[in-house]
Design an enzyme around this catalytic site. Structure first.
Site, PDB file in Angstrom:
ATOM      1  N   ALA A  44       0.864  -1.181   0.000  1.00  0.00           N
ATOM      2  CA  ALA A  44       0.000   0.000   0.000  1.00  0.00           C
ATOM      3  C   ALA A  44       0.899   1.230   0.000  1.00  0.00           C
ATOM      4  CB  ALA A  44      -0.885  -0.014   1.234  1.00  0.00           C
ATOM      5  N   GLY A  92       0.563  -5.087   0.728  1.00  0.00           N
ATOM      6  CA  GLY A  92      -0.628  -5.088  -0.126  1.00  0.00           C
ATOM      7  C   GLY A  92      -0.386  -5.748  -1.477  1.00  0.00           C
TER       8      GLY A  92
END
Ligand code: CO8
Length: 256
Positions: free
Chosen positions: A65, A110
């Site tokens: 992320a 992520g």
């Protein structure tokens, strides 16, 4: 919608999405999730695409992320960011068609979670996998704590997330996180070859197989077996299945 981060190509019934923010190793920001959400909704309504491939531009698949976007968040915004990401990755699982992650480089945080949202993973020898969130004082936030143990087993999930270690593609293969490891220069050829093989099958077997395996894993064995018998038998009513068996008897390729 005009895509700024996703590069999308659709050829021969295979959609290929390349995540393109190479300057930040394809880190996932809100814009990425908006675009992916839009694209996946669009894909649900199309019947000309039979396989989806996801890869990253440059030396990373996805390095996680976007930490610069996350760093300013308060708990409420972080919850929304996490739930939105989870819902987008869940859409990959719910798609009728198979989704292949072509993991070309770093798949961290992520990025590893995105790869796990895909149906299976084919990796370059240079790929690296890890869930390093602990180093930021965080847990995974896109269902990594849930998917990793289901894919690679409890011990491997606890080891990877609690150690925050980065592992090689070969180690990821050994733990079942990756299904095949390729030389970097042949990765996309191998992925596209496999995608073509799947896409050449125009019967209802492909979506049925995905749904049975995806749904079945959360069901008691007998309930999953009943679903399988239903799906199996329903296919006998489909012209494509009749053609598949007829072609075998006539020693030719099915016309799908
Ligand atoms: N976010 C933002 N920017 C990043 C990220 C990231 N995840 N990863 C790399 N970048 C940027 C770097 O800051 C750098 O930018 P700049 O050139 O402006 O300095 C550029 O990408 C290139 O990176 P490096 O110079 O660090 O490249 P290296 O080859 O030296 O190192 C690494 C590569 C090892 C991959 C290194 O970049 C790294 O450790 N990145 C972070 C990995 C990480 O911690 N990922 C997990 C993030 S947390 C997460 O994913 C949680 C998911 C759930 C969120 C839930 C929502 C609330």
């Amino acid at each position: 919608m005009e895509y700024k981060i996703l590069k999308i190509s659709i050829t021969d019934r295979i959609a290929c999405v390349t995540i393109s923010r190479p300057a930040v190793l394809n880190a996932l920001n809100t814009e990425f999730f908006r675009e992916m959400d839009h694209f996946l909704h669009d894909l649900q309504g199309r019947d000309d695409v039979r396989v989806l491939v996801i890869t990253g531009e440059g030396k990373a698949f996805v390095a996680g992320a976007d930490i610069s976007e996350m760093s300013g968040m308060e708990p409420e915004a972080a919850f929304e960011f996490s739930r939105f990401g989870q819902s987008v990755f869940a859409q990959l699982e719910k798609l009728r068609i198979p989704v292949i992650a072509a993991v070309n480089g770093y798949a961290l945080g992520g990025g590893c979670e995105l790869a796990m949202g895909c149906d299976f993973r084919i990796a370059s020898k240079l790929a690296k996998f890890g869930q390093p969130e602990m180093n930021l004082g965080l847990t995974p936030g896109y269902a990594g704590t849930q998917r990793l143990s289901r894919i690679a087993g409890l011990g491997n999930a606890l080891y990877m997330i609690l150690s925050a270690d980065t592992i090689t593609a070969d180690d990821a293969f050994r733990m079942g996180l990756v299904q095949k490891v390729c030389e970097p220069e042949t990765l996309m050829d191998e992925v596209m070859k496999l995608a073509s093989k799947i896409a050449s099958n125009g019967s209802g077997a492909i979506p049925a197989i995905k749904r049975l395996i995806r749904d079945g894993i959360t069901l008691p064995f007998e309930d999953g077996s009943i679903l399988e018998a239903k799906a199996f038998s329903e296919l006998f009513g489909e012209p494509a299945t009749k053609e598949g068996m007829k072609a075998f008897m006539e020693k030719r390729k099915p016309e799908w």
